[in-house]
Enzyme design. Structure first.
Site, mmCIF file in Angstrom:
data_model
loop_
_atom_site.group_PDB
_atom_site.id
_atom_site.type_symbol
_atom_site.label_atom_id
_atom_site.label_comp_id
_atom_site.label_asym_id
_atom_site.label_seq_id
_atom_site.Cartn_x
_atom_site.Cartn_y
_atom_site.Cartn_z
ATOM 1 N N ASP A 32 -3.251 4.541 2.765
ATOM 2 C CA ASP A 32 -3.602 4.916 4.139
ATOM 3 C C ASP A 32 -3.177 6.356 4.372
ATOM 4 O O ASP A 32 -2.064 6.746 4.006
ATOM 5 C CB ASP A 32 -2.847 4.042 5.165
ATOM 6 C CG ASP A 32 -3.386 2.619 5.215
ATOM 7 O OD1 ASP A 32 -4.461 2.366 4.645
ATOM 8 O OD2 ASP A 32 -2.717 1.769 5.832
ATOM 9 N N ASP B 180 0.867 -1.182 0.000
ATOM 10 C CA ASP B 180 0.000 0.000 0.000
ATOM 11 C C ASP B 180 0.905 1.234 0.000
ATOM 12 O O ASP B 180 2.125 1.106 -0.053
ATOM 13 C CB ASP B 180 -0.915 -0.004 1.242
ATOM 14 C CG ASP B 180 -0.132 0.171 2.546
ATOM 15 O OD1 ASP B 180 1.117 0.185 2.513
ATOM 16 O OD2 ASP B 180 -0.767 0.292 3.597
ATOM 17 N N ASP C 199 1.485 4.708 2.314
ATOM 18 C CA ASP C 199 1.116 5.331 3.584
ATOM 19 C C ASP C 199 1.536 6.803 3.596
ATOM 20 O O ASP C 199 2.665 7.125 3.233
ATOM 21 C CB ASP C 199 1.832 4.615 4.740
ATOM 22 C CG ASP C 199 1.616 3.114 4.713
ATOM 23 O OD1 ASP C 199 0.524 2.677 5.064
ATOM 24 O OD2 ASP C 199 2.546 2.373 4.311
HETATM 25 N N1 DCT Z 1 1.773 1.088 11.608
HETATM 26 C C1 DCT Z 1 1.349 1.699 12.756
HETATM 27 N N2 DCT Z 1 0.088 1.449 13.213
HETATM 28 C C2 DCT Z 1 -0.722 0.627 12.523
HETATM 29 C C3 DCT Z 1 -0.305 0.036 11.324
HETATM 30 C C4 DCT Z 1 0.973 0.294 10.890
HETATM 31 O O1 DCT Z 1 2.089 2.444 13.364
HETATM 32 N N3 DCT Z 1 -1.923 0.393 13.001
HETATM 33 C C5 DCT Z 1 3.129 1.338 11.146
HETATM 34 C C6 DCT Z 1 4.012 0.140 11.036
HETATM 35 C C7 DCT Z 1 4.572 0.167 9.653
HETATM 36 C C8 DCT Z 1 3.935 1.367 8.995
HETATM 37 O O2 DCT Z 1 2.995 1.897 9.892
HETATM 38 C C9 DCT Z 1 3.300 1.064 7.682
HETATM 39 O O3 DCT Z 1 2.496 -0.094 7.746
HETATM 40 P P1 DCT Z 1 2.407 -1.088 6.528
HETATM 41 O O4 DCT Z 1 1.929 -0.373 5.329
HETATM 42 O O5 DCT Z 1 1.620 -2.258 6.968
HETATM 43 O O6 DCT Z 1 3.901 -1.570 6.391
HETATM 44 P P2 DCT Z 1 5.017 -1.162 5.353
HETATM 45 O O7 DCT Z 1 6.269 -1.229 6.118
HETATM 46 O O8 DCT Z 1 4.667 0.112 4.689
HETATM 47 O O9 DCT Z 1 4.979 -2.379 4.338
HETATM 48 P P3 DCT Z 1 4.410 -2.403 2.845
HETATM 49 O O10 DCT Z 1 5.542 -1.933 2.014
HETATM 50 O O11 DCT Z 1 4.064 -3.819 2.572
HETATM 51 O O12 DCT Z 1 3.234 -1.508 2.767
HETATM 52 MG MG MG Z 2 2.860 0.399 3.611
#
Ligand code: DCT
Ligand code: MG
Length: 500
Positions: free
Chosen positions: A424, A334, A336
């Site tokens: 997100d 995703d 972020d």
């Molecule tokens: N995070 C957080 N609280 C949450 C969910 C996630 O603080 N409820 C943090 C942990 C990692 C970061 O946010 C981003 O989450 P992901 O998108 O799940 O992980 P990513 O490292 O960006 O992995 P990906 O590349 O697969 O998106």
């Molecule tokens: Mg991510």
């Protein structure tokens, strides 16, 4: 070895006028002292870039001395650059950042030193540096991920992939400790600048339990682990993996469907007794697109789309790309973002207005909005919760191919002019921005160990909202991530070194 016992060898200045005269520009960034390598750049371009940087408040040193913090080079040829640096550079060279010109140009564009990301670091400089400046004693690897530097380059993927399968298999309440143990072991191996070739070489490493070592032993001997192979061919594991790959389907729902005898999407979709919520319906509807990785170019394109929407609402909007892309990953599941504004209290309505705008533009395919439950008077939260309290939304956005520089990351033969992407957006108040940024930049294991380090080593509580000192009973304010590391007494770790 580097040979400069007599003190820094200083490069002769080729153009005395460069350093001549007092500098009138205001210095904005006292901690950053640049040195531009003339080699390949040429002296007139170097002079031009020096003036540009100074006009933007940067300190640019004419002379290569121990004061320099950031060396910028036009040439990406690590080996010849390294030879030159060793011959010309001062003693402090191992502590300097050696960066590609792209970091400089990005910083000029932003008008501030941008975070150093993987693409900015000149490849292969680090191994050269390690070879020429070997650690005096065998440096101990910390048990905390927040005291290790972990880039996206994983030299031990054969082991860490195996641990991940095992961890997924043990990801239930009863086996939580086992799961965490394997994730910690994987995280330690990911931080190593070398590939493990024998178990003996791991005897000084923390967090490698009996189970992890047994799996590594098997892989070293047979090229694979029998336990992992068994799990991979297990029907329950495969079905759980398939079901949880749908947006909105967690392990509980997946397990319920599995126990009803379902093994495929069509089993689930034709079962009339199953009621899918909105999120799951959209998860299935856009499954092909959102189960495919998002590229960095696509993430950048989405950033500009959301940034335009945000700035049409207020010129004060601050949008930051975070998550895996901020850590230098090429692909993610995703995208972020953190969104805020210096106008305290306006961040939540800004987020709502952006959603409205994206909807009007017809590019919001799905939106799950969670309003803020943030309450300063209830902080610090004693028991860590997976989700923070800031206003946020989980979106599926429509990304047009025309917005993506390198085109969409589509399956071959797919001529669709757009794709769906999971996005997100989280919206903390400005004075909590640094904590939210640190948390959302991840990785999950890095965050987890930051919190553990704070709790165990410092008697502090850290989460996405704040840092609280339990001994002094006070909150520690921070405007940057560096402030948080400093409060914790930790060396600063760059985002691209947090891929624990
Ligand atoms: N995070 C957080 N609280 C949450 C969910 C996630 O603080 N409820 C943090 C942990 C990692 C970061 O946010 C981003 O989450 P992901 O998108 O799940 O992980 P990513 O490292 O960006 O992995 P990906 O590349 O697969 O998106
Ligand atoms: Mg991510």
């Amino acid at each position: 070895m580097f040979h400069s016992a007599a003190g820094p060898r200083v490069r002769k200045r080729s153009r005395p006028e460069e350093a001549a005269g007092p500098r009138h520009e205001e210095v904005k960034f006292k901690d950053v002292r640049l040195y531009l390598v003339e080699r390949k750049m040429g002296c007139s371009r170097r002079r031009f870039l020096t003036q540009l940087a100074r006009s933007k408040g940067f300190i640019v040193e004419d002379v290569f001395s121990d004061e320099v913090t950031h060396v910028v080079s036009e040439s990406n040829q690590a080996s010849s650059l390294w030879t030159w640096l060793k011959e010309s550079g001062p003693k402090n060279l191992p502590n300097m950042h050696v960066l590609d010109i792209s970091w400089f140009t990005d910083s000029m564009r932003e008008g501030r030193p941008v975070a150093m990301e993987t693409q900015h670091v000149i490849r292969n400089i680090l191994p050269a540096l390690r070879e020429d400046f070997p650690p005096t004693a065998e440096a101990a690897v910390s048990q905390y991920a927040c005291q290790r530097r972990t880039t996206t380059e994983n030299n031990n993927k054969i082991f860490t992939d195996a641990f991940e399968v095992l961890a997924e298999r043990y990801q239930s309440n009863e086996m939580e400790r086992r799961c965490l143990g394997l994730r910690r072991a994987a995280s330690v191996l990911k931080s190593l600048p070398w590939a493990v070739r024998s178990l003996e070489s791991t005897h000084n490493l923390p967090c490698l339990g009996e189970h992890a070592k047994a799996v590594m032993d098997e892989i070293l001997e047979h090229g694979l682990s029998f336990e992992v192979e068994k799990i991979l061919s297990d029907e329950r594991y495969q079905t759980m993996k398939l079901f949880t790959s749908v947006f909105g389907v967690g392990p509980k729902t997946a397990d319920k469907w599995y126990r009803r005898g379902h093994r495929s999407f069509s089993d689930v979709l034709t079962d009339r007794s199953i009621h899918l919520n909105q999120m799951q319906q959209n998860g299935f509807l856009h499954y092909g697109d959102i189960s495919r990785a998002v590229s960095k170019a696509e993430a950048r394109a989405l950033m500009s789309v959301i940034d335009e929407a945000a700035h049409a609402i207020t010129p004060n909007a601050i949008l930051t790309l975070t998550g895996g892309f901020r850590r230098g990953k090429e692909f993610g599941h995703d995208v972020d973002f953190i969104l805020t504004t210096p106008e305290q209290g306006k961040e939540e309505s800004l987020l709502q207005n952006i959603i409205k705008r994206l909807k009007k533009q017809g590019i919001l395919l799905y939106c799950e909005y969670q309003s803020s439950t943030f309450d300063m008077s209830k902080l610090p939260i004693q028991k860590f919760k997976a989700m923070d309290q800031f206003a946020k939304c989980f979106l599926i956005m429509r990304l047009e191919s025309s917005r993506v520089e390198e085109g969409l990351h589509n399956v071959e033969g797919d001529s669709k002019s757009w794709r769906a992407v999971r996005v997100d957006l989280v919206s903390p108040p400005m004075d909590h921005y640094a904590f939210a940024l640190l948390g959302w930049s991840g990785s999950t294991m890095f965050d987890r160990d930051l919190r553990r380090f704070a709790r165990v080593e410092r008697r502090m509580i850290l989460d996405n909202h704040c840092l609280y000192n339990k001994t002094k009973k006070e909150f520690l304010a921070a405007t940057t991530e560096k402030d948080i590391f400093a409060h914790l007494g930790l060396e600063y770790i760059e985002p691209w070194q947090r891929n624990a």
